[in-house]
Scaffold this active site. Structure first.
Site, mmCIF file in Angstrom:
data_model
loop_
_atom_site.group_PDB
_atom_site.id
_atom_site.type_symbol
_atom_site.label_atom_id
_atom_site.label_comp_id
_atom_site.label_asym_id
_atom_site.label_seq_id
_atom_site.Cartn_x
_atom_site.Cartn_y
_atom_site.Cartn_z
ATOM 1 N N HIS A 49 57.953 17.778 70.130
ATOM 2 C CA HIS A 49 59.127 17.888 70.990
ATOM 3 C C HIS A 49 59.349 19.352 71.363
ATOM 4 C CE1 HIS A 49 61.010 13.881 69.391
ATOM 5 N NE2 HIS A 49 59.701 13.790 69.588
ATOM 6 N N GLU A 51 61.940 21.231 71.283
ATOM 7 C CA GLU A 51 62.693 22.003 70.291
ATOM 8 C C GLU A 51 61.797 22.414 69.122
ATOM 9 O OE1 GLU A 51 65.496 18.856 72.091
ATOM 10 O OE2 GLU A 51 63.422 18.943 71.411
ATOM 11 N N CYS A 82 64.541 16.495 65.461
ATOM 12 C CA CYS A 82 64.679 17.887 65.905
ATOM 13 C C CYS A 82 65.890 18.556 65.254
ATOM 14 C CB CYS A 82 64.782 17.953 67.420
ATOM 15 S SG CYS A 82 63.233 17.558 68.246
#
Length: 125
Positions: A49, A51, A82
């Site tokens: 992801h 992040e 995350c």
């Protein structure tokens, strides 16, 4: 500054190779953007992801896992995975432009149910 950050996130997300969900994240310290990433994947990675990528890159670059002096900005509201990693990096402020859409909430619920179905009751002897 926030308009500049939003434009940067939108520009970064365009570079993502993900069809379903294009996201971007960046880290800011003292009014300066220090690191950024999208969820562009060079190889299959379920944890890739935006992040997570921006945190990985910054921790490697600074040789630390304490990013308490930084703020994280994301185009979309970070998922639970995350948020756990963000908390592990000691980030105190997280900003996002768009909340999680209803269909994403359903996907998160489905993943939570999958996690709950995993039997972790085995001890290796």
């Amino acid at each position: 500054m926030k308009k500049v950050i939003i434009r940067k996130l939108e520009e970064l997300a365009k570079g993502s190779n993900q069809e379903r969900f294009k996201n971007a994240a960046l880290l800011e310290k003292d009014g300066e953007i220090v690191s950024f990433a999208s969820n562009y994947k060079k190889y299959p990675d379920p944890a890739g992801h935006a992040e997570v990528e921006v945190l990985r890159e910054t921790c490697r670059k600074l040789d630390t896992d304490d990013l308490s002096a930084y703020s994280l900005y994301s185009l979309y509201e970070p998922c639970e995975m995350c948020m756990y990693i963000i908390a592990s990096a000691n980030i105190k402020k997280v900003y996002f432009v768009n909340p999680v859409a209803e269909n994403e909430k359903n996907a998160i619920k489905s993943k939570r149910e999958k996690i709950e179905s995993i039997n972790l009751a085995y001890k290796i002897q």
